[in-house]
Every structure is written in structure tokens, then in C-alpha cells.
Design a protein around this motif. Sequence first.
Motif, PDB file in Angstrom:
ATOM      1  N   GLN A   1       0.843  -1.189   0.000  1.00 42.93           N
ATOM      2  CA  GLN A   1       0.000   0.000   0.000  1.00 42.93           C
ATOM      3  C   GLN A   1       0.880   1.241   0.000  1.00 42.93           C
ATOM      4  O   GLN A   1       1.861   1.312   0.720  1.00 42.93           O
ATOM      5  CB  GLN A   1      -0.878   0.021   1.241  1.00 42.93           C
ATOM      6  N   VAL A   2       0.502   2.205  -0.823  1.00 40.47           N
ATOM      7  CA  VAL A   2       1.246   3.455  -0.927  1.00 40.47           C
ATOM      8  C   VAL A   2       0.450   4.562  -0.246  1.00 40.47           C
ATOM      9  O   VAL A   2      -0.762   4.663  -0.410  1.00 40.47           O
ATOM     10  CB  VAL A   2       1.491   3.814  -2.397  1.00 40.47           C
ATOM     11  N   GLN A   3       1.131   5.380   0.515  1.00 45.29           N
ATOM     12  CA  GLN A   3       0.514   6.540   1.143  1.00 45.29           C
ATOM     13  C   GLN A   3       1.160   7.804   0.610  1.00 45.29           C
ATOM     14  O   GLN A   3       2.373   7.849   0.379  1.00 45.29           O
ATOM     15  CB  GLN A   3       0.674   6.500   2.662  1.00 45.29           C
ATOM     16  N   LEU A   4       0.351   8.820   0.425  1.00 44.60           N
ATOM     17  CA  LEU A   4       0.820  10.100  -0.102  1.00 44.60           C
ATOM     18  C   LEU A   4       0.448  11.209   0.867  1.00 44.60           C
ATOM     19  O   LEU A   4      -0.704  11.280   1.321  1.00 44.60           O
ATOM     20  CB  LEU A   4       0.190  10.380  -1.460  1.00 44.60           C
ATOM     21  N   VAL A   5       1.402  12.084   1.155  1.00 43.41           N
ATOM     22  CA  VAL A   5       1.157  13.204   2.059  1.00 43.41           C
ATOM     23  C   VAL A   5       1.650  14.488   1.408  1.00 43.41           C
ATOM     24  O   VAL A   5       2.845  14.616   1.117  1.00 43.41           O
ATOM     25  CB  VAL A   5       1.857  13.001   3.414  1.00 43.41           C
ATOM     26  N   GLU A   6       0.723  15.405   1.200  1.00 45.70           N
ATOM     27  CA  GLU A   6       1.067  16.685   0.607  1.00 45.70           C
ATOM     28  C   GLU A   6       1.401  17.715   1.675  1.00 45.70           C
ATOM     29  O   GLU A   6       0.904  17.646   2.793  1.00 45.70           O
ATOM     30  CB  GLU A   6      -0.104  17.238  -0.241  1.00 45.70           C
ATOM     31  N   SER A   7       2.211  18.687   1.286  1.00 43.66           N
ATOM     32  CA  SER A   7       2.534  19.807   2.166  1.00 43.66           C
ATOM     33  C   SER A   7       2.947  20.991   1.312  1.00 43.66           C
ATOM     34  O   SER A   7       3.190  20.840   0.111  1.00 43.66           O
ATOM     35  CB  SER A   7       3.651  19.436   3.147  1.00 43.66           C
ATOM     36  N   GLY A   8       3.014  22.165   1.948  1.00 40.68           N
ATOM     37  CA  GLY A   8       3.515  23.341   1.255  1.00 40.68           C
ATOM     38  C   GLY A   8       2.463  24.347   0.849  1.00 40.68           C
ATOM     39  O   GLY A   8       2.793  25.409   0.323  1.00 40.68           O
ATOM     40  N   GLY A   9       1.199  24.032   1.086  1.00 47.02           N
ATOM     41  CA  GLY A   9       0.157  24.987   0.731  1.00 47.02           C
ATOM     42  C   GLY A   9       0.165  26.189   1.656  1.00 47.02           C
ATOM     43  O   GLY A   9       0.881  26.226   2.652  1.00 47.02           O
ATOM     44  N   GLY A  10      -0.637  27.183   1.297  1.00 48.04           N
ATOM     45  CA  GLY A  10      -0.711  28.374   2.135  1.00 48.04           C
ATOM     46  C   GLY A  10      -1.459  29.491   1.455  1.00 48.04           C
ATOM     47  O   GLY A  10      -2.060  29.303   0.395  1.00 48.04           O
ATOM     48  N   LEU A  11      -1.402  30.660   2.087  1.00 45.95           N
ATOM     49  CA  LEU A  11      -2.057  31.860   1.569  1.00 45.95           C
ATOM     50  C   LEU A  11      -0.981  32.806   1.044  1.00 45.95           C
ATOM     51  O   LEU A  11      -0.063  33.174   1.788  1.00 45.95           O
ATOM     52  CB  LEU A  11      -2.851  32.525   2.684  1.00 45.95           C
ATOM     53  N   VAL A  12      -1.082  33.160  -0.226  1.00 45.25           N
ATOM     54  CA  VAL A  12      -0.120  34.065  -0.842  1.00 45.25           C
ATOM     55  C   VAL A  12      -0.859  35.100  -1.683  1.00 45.25           C
ATOM     56  O   VAL A  12      -2.031  34.928  -2.007  1.00 45.25           O
ATOM     57  CB  VAL A  12       0.891  33.310  -1.736  1.00 45.25           C
ATOM     58  N   GLN A  13      -0.135  36.142  -2.054  1.00 41.61           N
ATOM     59  CA  GLN A  13      -0.701  37.155  -2.929  1.00 41.61           C
ATOM     60  C   GLN A  13      -0.471  36.785  -4.387  1.00 41.61           C
ATOM     61  O   GLN A  13       0.442  36.018  -4.712  1.00 41.61           O
ATOM     62  CB  GLN A  13      -0.077  38.512  -2.627  1.00 41.61           C
ATOM     63  N   ALA A  14      -1.279  37.336  -5.235  1.00 41.62           N
ATOM     64  CA  ALA A  14      -1.116  37.107  -6.667  1.00 41.62           C
ATOM     65  C   ALA A  14       0.297  37.488  -7.097  1.00 41.62           C
ATOM     66  O   ALA A  14       0.843  38.502  -6.648  1.00 41.62           O
ATOM     67  CB  ALA A  14      -2.143  37.908  -7.449  1.00 41.62           C
ATOM     68  N   GLY A  15       0.887  36.653  -7.952  1.00 38.94           N
ATOM     69  CA  GLY A  15       2.239  36.878  -8.425  1.00 38.94           C
ATOM     70  C   GLY A  15       3.307  36.153  -7.630  1.00 38.94           C
ATOM     71  O   GLY A  15       4.461  36.055  -8.080  1.00 38.94           O
ATOM     72  N   ALA A  16       2.935  35.649  -6.486  1.00 42.92           N
ATOM     73  CA  ALA A  16       3.897  34.947  -5.623  1.00 42.92           C
ATOM     74  C   ALA A  16       4.111  33.508  -6.101  1.00 42.92           C
ATOM     75  O   ALA A  16       3.492  33.053  -7.062  1.00 42.92           O
ATOM     76  CB  ALA A  16       3.406  34.962  -4.185  1.00 42.92           C
TER      77      ALA A  16
ATOM     78  N   CYS B   1       4.979  16.286  -2.190  1.00 44.61           N
ATOM     79  CA  CYS B   1       4.182  15.082  -1.984  1.00 44.61           C
ATOM     80  C   CYS B   1       5.142  13.954  -1.634  1.00 44.61           C
ATOM     81  O   CYS B   1       5.927  13.516  -2.485  1.00 44.61           O
ATOM     82  CB  CYS B   1       3.395  14.730  -3.236  1.00 44.61           C
ATOM     83  N   ALA B   2       5.091  13.519  -0.391  1.00 44.31           N
ATOM     84  CA  ALA B   2       5.961  12.450   0.072  1.00 44.31           C
ATOM     85  C   ALA B   2       5.223  11.125  -0.006  1.00 44.31           C
ATOM     86  O   ALA B   2       4.125  10.986   0.528  1.00 44.31           O
ATOM     87  CB  ALA B   2       6.394  12.727   1.504  1.00 44.31           C
ATOM     88  N   ALA B   3       5.842  10.164  -0.676  1.00 38.09           N
ATOM     89  CA  ALA B   3       5.241   8.842  -0.841  1.00 38.09           C
ATOM     90  C   ALA B   3       5.930   7.846   0.078  1.00 38.09           C
ATOM     91  O   ALA B   3       7.143   7.900   0.274  1.00 38.09           O
ATOM     92  CB  ALA B   3       5.360   8.387  -2.281  1.00 38.09           C
ATOM     93  N   SER B   4       5.143   6.949   0.621  1.00 37.51           N
ATOM     94  CA  SER B   4       5.702   5.903   1.467  1.00 37.51           C
ATOM     95  C   SER B   4       4.947   4.612   1.200  1.00 37.51           C
ATOM     96  O   SER B   4       3.891   4.608   0.591  1.00 37.51           O
ATOM     97  CB  SER B   4       5.598   6.291   2.941  1.00 37.51           C
ATOM     98  N   GLY B   5       5.534   3.519   1.668  1.00 38.08           N
ATOM     99  CA  GLY B   5       4.912   2.224   1.423  1.00 38.08           C
ATOM    100  C   GLY B   5       5.914   1.293   0.778  1.00 38.08           C
ATOM    101  O   GLY B   5       6.718   1.710  -0.057  1.00 38.08           O
ATOM    102  N   ARG B   6       5.828   0.055   1.151  1.00 42.48           N
ATOM    103  CA  ARG B   6       6.852  -0.899   0.715  1.00 42.48           C
ATOM    104  C   ARG B   6       6.821  -1.168  -0.773  1.00 42.48           C
ATOM    105  O   ARG B   6       7.808  -1.619  -1.340  1.00 42.48           O
ATOM    106  CB  ARG B   6       6.699  -2.200   1.472  1.00 42.48           C
TER     107      ARG B   6
END
Length: 125
Positions: A1-16, A22-27
Motif C-alpha cells: 500500500q502506498v501513502q501520499l502526504v502533501e505539504s507546502g500549501g498556504g495563503l499568498v498574494q497574486a504573483g507569488a 508530496c511524500a510517498a511511502s509504502g513498501r
Amino acid sequence: QVQLVESGGGLVQAGASLRLSCAASGRTFSNYNYCMGWFRQAPGKEREFVAAITKSGGTTGYADSVKGRFTIVRDNAKNTVYLQMNSLKPEDTAVYYCAATTLRFAIRIDEYHTWGQGTQVTVSS
């Protein structure tokens, strides 16, 4: 089984810029040629394709709306896929999902079988 975990989102202004991870894990992840994709879903809209990359990184694909602004890359040693987002616009506001498929390359939602929980990206004008 593969698991995926996203990160890095947020609130920014236009133009930024933002970089999603996305970190994947699983044998099984390292044993298969997983194509990785990014999708997004804005409020009241259907989930849509953003970008995809093959196992080797040799082939990438992008939605027309993000071409020239977003870049997908992967680091197989770290089992991580990145989405570099530049020149962000308010219409990029959405929950961004990472997904995996054992197909060599895919851009359709129904071709992906493993999904992360998503990370929110909000771009203010």
C-alpha cells in the motif's frame, strides 16, 4: 500500500510562488513505475488535472491553464514529487491533491488509484 502526504500549501498574494511537496511511502512504491500527478479542486468545481510526471521524470504534462507557470519534478531517492508554482493567480486557489498510478503516464482522474489528503492553496488578489 502506498501513502501520499502533501505539504507546502498556504495563503499568498497574486504573483507569488509556492512549492508543494508530496511524500510517498509504502513498501511497494519503489518497486513499481509509479506515474505521479497533481490535481486541484476549487470550491464548487470538479477536480481537474494540473500536472503529471513519469517515474524517470523524462515525460511531463501540464494543463493549459498552468503551462509556463508550474513545474513538476520528482526526487526518486526521496520518494517525493514537487510542484513549483510561480506567478500564482487568484484562479489557482484550490485544494491541491497528489496522486499515483502504476500506468506509465496518465492525466485522467480515473487513471489514478492512490490519493493524498490535499493541501489548500489560496491566492489573494
